[in-house]
Write a protein that holds these residues in place. Sequence first.
Motif, PDB file in Angstrom:
ATOM      1  N   CYS A  69      -3.037  28.410  -2.942  1.00 48.77           N
ATOM      2  CA  CYS A  69      -2.953  28.070  -4.263  1.00 48.77           C
ATOM      3  C   CYS A  69      -3.597  26.776  -5.289  1.00 48.77           C
ATOM      4  N   LYS A  70      -4.088  25.847  -4.681  1.00 45.14           N
ATOM      5  CA  LYS A  70      -4.580  25.221  -4.814  1.00 45.14           C
ATOM      6  C   LYS A  70      -6.228  25.864  -4.986  1.00 45.14           C
ATOM      7  N   ILE A  71      -6.981  26.118  -3.966  1.00 50.11           N
ATOM      8  CA  ILE A  71      -7.534  26.956  -3.703  1.00 50.11           C
ATOM      9  C   ILE A  71      -8.238  27.618  -4.575  1.00 50.11           C
ATOM     10  N   LEU A  72      -6.596  29.387  -4.772  1.00 48.48           N
ATOM     11  CA  LEU A  72      -7.439  30.309  -5.989  1.00 48.48           C
ATOM     12  C   LEU A  72      -7.080  29.365  -7.703  1.00 48.48           C
ATOM     13  N   ALA A  73      -6.378  27.761  -7.550  1.00 46.81           N
ATOM     14  CA  ALA A  73      -6.559  27.303  -8.855  1.00 46.81           C
ATOM     15  C   ALA A  73      -7.989  26.810  -9.190  1.00 46.81           C
ATOM     16  N   THR A  74      -8.837  25.886  -8.314  1.00 42.91           N
ATOM     17  CA  THR A  74      -9.725  25.972  -8.641  1.00 42.91           C
ATOM     18  C   THR A  74     -11.193  27.504  -9.013  1.00 42.91           C
ATOM     19  N   MET A  75     -10.320  28.247  -8.906  1.00 42.71           N
ATOM     20  CA  MET A  75     -11.179  29.797  -9.148  1.00 42.71           C
ATOM     21  C   MET A  75     -11.529  30.568 -10.228  1.00 42.71           C
ATOM     22  N   ILE A  76      -9.539  29.731 -10.621  1.00 40.44           N
ATOM     23  CA  ILE A  76      -9.426  30.499 -11.715  1.00 40.44           C
ATOM     24  C   ILE A  76      -9.965  29.632 -12.787  1.00 40.44           C
ATOM     25  N   MET A  77      -9.553  28.454 -12.864  1.00 34.39           N
ATOM     26  CA  MET A  77      -9.448  26.739 -13.547  1.00 34.39           C
ATOM     27  C   MET A  77     -11.180  27.543 -14.432  1.00 34.39           C
ATOM     28  N   PRO A  78     -10.868  27.772 -16.104  1.00 35.26           N
ATOM     29  CA  PRO A  78     -12.289  27.874 -16.466  1.00 35.26           C
ATOM     30  C   PRO A  78     -12.669  26.722 -16.628  1.00 35.26           C
ATOM     31  N   ALA A  79     -14.099  26.573 -16.245  1.00 32.89           N
ATOM     32  CA  ALA A  79     -14.363  25.519 -16.280  1.00 32.89           C
ATOM     33  C   ALA A  79     -15.246  24.866 -17.409  1.00 32.89           C
ATOM     34  N   ASP A  80     -14.947  25.716 -18.199  1.00 37.42           N
ATOM     35  CA  ASP A  80     -15.662  25.088 -20.572  1.00 37.42           C
ATOM     36  C   ASP A  80     -14.112  24.246 -20.870  1.00 37.42           C
ATOM     37  N   LYS A  81     -13.378  24.798 -19.854  1.00 39.92           N
ATOM     38  CA  LYS A  81     -12.014  24.419 -20.646  1.00 39.92           C
ATOM     39  C   LYS A  81     -11.560  23.045 -19.868  1.00 39.92           C
ATOM     40  N   MET A  82     -11.500  22.546 -18.781  1.00 40.12           N
ATOM     41  CA  MET A  82     -11.369  21.736 -18.432  1.00 40.12           C
ATOM     42  C   MET A  82     -11.409  20.211 -18.501  1.00 40.12           C
ATOM     43  N   LEU A  83     -10.916  19.252 -19.220  1.00 39.78           N
ATOM     44  CA  LEU A  83     -10.708  18.081 -19.309  1.00 39.78           C
ATOM     45  C   LEU A  83     -11.391  17.349 -18.876  1.00 39.78           C
ATOM     46  N   PRO A  84     -12.562  16.597 -18.609  1.00 37.89           N
ATOM     47  CA  PRO A  84     -12.736  14.643 -17.226  1.00 37.89           C
ATOM     48  C   PRO A  84     -11.848  14.652 -16.829  1.00 37.89           C
ATOM     49  N   GLU A  85     -10.196  14.356 -17.435  1.00 36.37           N
ATOM     50  CA  GLU A  85      -8.666  13.673 -16.977  1.00 36.37           C
ATOM     51  C   GLU A  85      -8.689  14.459 -16.583  1.00 36.37           C
ATOM     52  N   VAL A  86      -8.589  15.657 -16.702  1.00 32.34           N
ATOM     53  CA  VAL A  86      -8.021  17.293 -15.207  1.00 32.34           C
ATOM     54  C   VAL A  86      -8.794  16.801 -14.560  1.00 32.34           C
ATOM     55  N   ALA A  87     -10.047  16.394 -14.360  1.00 36.48           N
ATOM     56  CA  ALA A  87     -10.656  17.033 -13.643  1.00 36.48           C
ATOM     57  C   ALA A  87     -10.779  15.136 -12.503  1.00 36.48           C
ATOM     58  N   GLU A  88     -10.385  14.265 -12.570  1.00 39.99           N
ATOM     59  CA  GLU A  88      -9.762  12.904 -12.479  1.00 39.99           C
ATOM     60  C   GLU A  88      -8.427  12.990 -11.748  1.00 39.99           C
ATOM     61  N   ILE A  89      -7.893  13.927 -12.453  1.00 43.81           N
ATOM     62  CA  ILE A  89      -6.370  13.757 -11.773  1.00 43.81           C
ATOM     63  C   ILE A  89      -6.425  15.032 -10.803  1.00 43.81           C
ATOM     64  N   TRP A  90      -7.038  15.585 -10.563  1.00 39.70           N
ATOM     65  CA  TRP A  90      -7.781  16.704  -9.852  1.00 39.70           C
ATOM     66  C   TRP A  90      -8.373  15.960  -8.382  1.00 39.70           C
ATOM     67  N   MET A  91      -8.687  15.527  -8.529  1.00 39.93           N
ATOM     68  CA  MET A  91      -9.546  15.231  -7.335  1.00 39.93           C
ATOM     69  C   MET A  91      -9.371  13.926  -6.885  1.00 39.93           C
ATOM     70  N   GLU A  92      -7.651  13.319  -7.685  1.00 41.58           N
ATOM     71  CA  GLU A  92      -7.294  12.516  -6.969  1.00 41.58           C
ATOM     72  C   GLU A  92      -6.276  12.558  -6.559  1.00 41.58           C
ATOM     73  N   GLN A  93      -5.547  14.335  -6.815  1.00 43.86           N
ATOM     74  CA  GLN A  93      -4.629  14.546  -5.654  1.00 43.86           C
ATOM     75  C   GLN A  93      -5.220  15.526  -5.195  1.00 43.86           C
ATOM     76  N   THR A  94      -6.426  15.417  -4.436  1.00 43.02           N
ATOM     77  CA  THR A  94      -7.146  16.093  -3.408  1.00 43.02           C
ATOM     78  C   THR A  94      -7.065  15.710  -2.235  1.00 43.02           C
ATOM     79  N   ASP A  95      -6.758  15.894  -1.151  1.00 39.96           N
ATOM     80  CA  ASP A  95      -6.435  14.725   0.312  1.00 39.96           C
ATOM     81  C   ASP A  95      -7.091  15.951   1.813  1.00 39.96           C
ATOM     82  N   ALA A  96      -7.518  16.908   1.223  1.00 42.81           N
ATOM     83  CA  ALA A  96      -8.411  17.280   2.533  1.00 42.81           C
ATOM     84  C   ALA A  96      -9.887  17.951   2.100  1.00 42.81           C
ATOM     85  N   GLN A  97     -10.270  17.483   3.270  1.00 46.06           N
ATOM     86  CA  GLN A  97     -11.946  17.909   3.333  1.00 46.06           C
ATOM     87  C   GLN A  97     -12.635  20.102   2.458  1.00 46.06           C
TER      88      GLN A  97
END
Length: 204
Positions: A69-97
């Motif tokens: 689910c997580k990998i698929l999310a990274t593939m379908i998220m439109p980069a031009d619509k992702m706000l910096p704060e959402v990117a920060e939240i995703w980064m915070e919730q990333t716990d695997a290499q």
Amino acid sequence: MDLNQQIKEIKQSFRLMMDGMVATSMRQKGVDYKLNWGATLPRLKAKADEIGKNYDLAIALWKENVRECKILATMIMPADKMLPEVAEIWMEQTDAQEIAEQTAFNLYQYLPYAAEKAYTWMASDKELYQLCGFHILSRLFMNGQEPNERGINEFIDQALAALQGDSLMVRKAAMNTMMRFSELGLVYSRLAKSALKQVNLDFL
């Protein structure tokens, strides 16, 4: 179709992609997801192409503690619509290499503010943040994006610190980015070589 239904169907499709050997090998390497079907990246990419870019679905998939689910999310998220704060939240919730690398390659490198995030994360004291930062920069350099003077100094400082650090994955990512940096042209190549000399390293 509503989101919940869509997610249910996507999860069912993972069962068909299941690869026990991949999943087992990940577990042995200490990669622990709540659920991991061991689906290969090409199969997930095909699924992403079938779905197309979809912001709401990406947000919902990311919330599932399931590798696919997580990998698929990274593939379908439109980069031009992702706000910096959402990117920060995703980064915070990333716990695997693996998730950090997939997010950097599939999504973060395409963000309109990619370079800004790369420099911020590279300077973090958290390993996965640093990893993501270097991976993003590496892709930007590969695409011929040249840093300004401040960017050059900042990158070299962070890369040298990482190359002398304890984390093997961050060291590898920093070295790889240094190589991409040196490929930007003669001046960059000289800067990279002289920087590496300071820490008694050379391109392998």
